[in-house]
Design a protein around this motif. Sequence first.
Motif, PDB file in Angstrom:
ATOM      1  N   CYS A 152       0.826  -1.217   0.000  1.00 27.02           N
ATOM      2  CA  CYS A 152       0.000   0.000   0.000  1.00 27.02           C
ATOM      3  C   CYS A 152       0.864   1.273   0.000  1.00 27.02           C
ATOM      4  O   CYS A 152       1.620   1.513   0.941  1.00 27.02           O
ATOM      5  N   PRO A 153       0.751   2.110  -1.022  1.00 19.87           N
ATOM      6  CA  PRO A 153       1.600   3.310  -1.090  1.00 19.87           C
ATOM      7  C   PRO A 153       1.181   4.380  -0.085  1.00 19.87           C
ATOM      8  O   PRO A 153       1.948   5.297   0.194  1.00 19.87           O
ATOM      9  N   GLU A 154      -0.028   4.288   0.442  1.00 23.29           N
ATOM     10  CA  GLU A 154      -0.544   5.296   1.368  1.00 23.29           C
ATOM     11  C   GLU A 154      -0.482   4.835   2.820  1.00 23.29           C
ATOM     12  O   GLU A 154      -0.948   5.543   3.714  1.00 23.29           O
ATOM     13  N   GLU A 155       0.028   3.630   3.042  1.00 18.00           N
ATOM     14  CA  GLU A 155       0.016   3.025   4.387  1.00 18.00           C
ATOM     15  C   GLU A 155      -1.391   3.096   4.962  1.00 18.00           C
ATOM     16  O   GLU A 155      -1.599   3.478   6.118  1.00 18.00           O
ATOM     17  N   ALA A 156      -2.341   2.724   4.112  1.00 21.03           N
ATOM     18  CA  ALA A 156      -3.746   2.802   4.503  1.00 21.03           C
ATOM     19  C   ALA A 156      -4.236   1.493   5.112  1.00 21.03           C
ATOM     20  O   ALA A 156      -4.824   1.479   6.187  1.00 21.03           O
ATOM     21  N   ILE A 157      -3.990   0.397   4.409  1.00 21.88           N
ATOM     22  CA  ILE A 157      -4.503  -0.877   4.911  1.00 21.88           C
ATOM     23  C   ILE A 157      -3.407  -1.618   5.681  1.00 21.88           C
ATOM     24  O   ILE A 157      -2.244  -1.616   5.274  1.00 21.88           O
ATOM     25  N   HIS A 158      -3.795  -2.160   6.817  1.00 21.95           N
ATOM     26  CA  HIS A 158      -2.826  -2.849   7.680  1.00 21.95           C
ATOM     27  C   HIS A 158      -3.447  -4.137   8.192  1.00 21.95           C
ATOM     28  O   HIS A 158      -4.651  -4.204   8.430  1.00 21.95           O
TER      29      HIS A 158
END
Length: 165
Positions: free
Chosen positions: A118-124
């Motif tokens: 994820c490039p936005e560090e959105a999903i973890h």
Amino acid sequence: MAITVKTVRRPDPAGTSYLRATLRGFRHIFEKKWTMQYPEQTSQDDWTISKRYRGTHRMAVDEQGRAKCVACGLCPQICPANCIKLIPGEDERGNRYPLVYEIDEFRCIFCGYCQEVCPEEAIHVGVHYENSEFERSGFVYDLERLMRQSHEVSSLWDPADPAGQ
Ligand code: SF4
Ligand code: SF4
């Protein structure tokens, strides 16, 4: 490489004492206990869940409380279990966002690729394991539910620290 055969010899019954073996087993009564009374106990001082544990997902939100996801499509693309459903939308200024974002946690294999890509560090993936549901459909987490999750997020595998020390 040469193949060798290892012969395992059974213990001689004449030299075996079941009483001695039973008595030897009693010493375990006095050893440190590794079991926990779950669910009353979920952690103890010398046992905590690893920071790198990969459990159910969590969607990060921005300052306005919106999902950080920009619907780039990388996570459904890389997901080996094909369990991420994304329908992208676009606002009047051309910003992409997820119209629909769902993860089927039942199909997920918790590999963590979605988090890594994820490039936005959105999903973890999260440090969380209490995921029981009464209905199978309860394992399909929609965007609202993913945003509501508050558990700690998993730390990624670090090649410089492969054992996670
Ligand atoms: S953890 Fe792996 S299997 Fe689960 S949703 Fe992410 S990429 Fe797919
Ligand atoms: S990789 Fe990140 S930004 Fe891209 S669709 Fe998945 S969650 Fe959204």
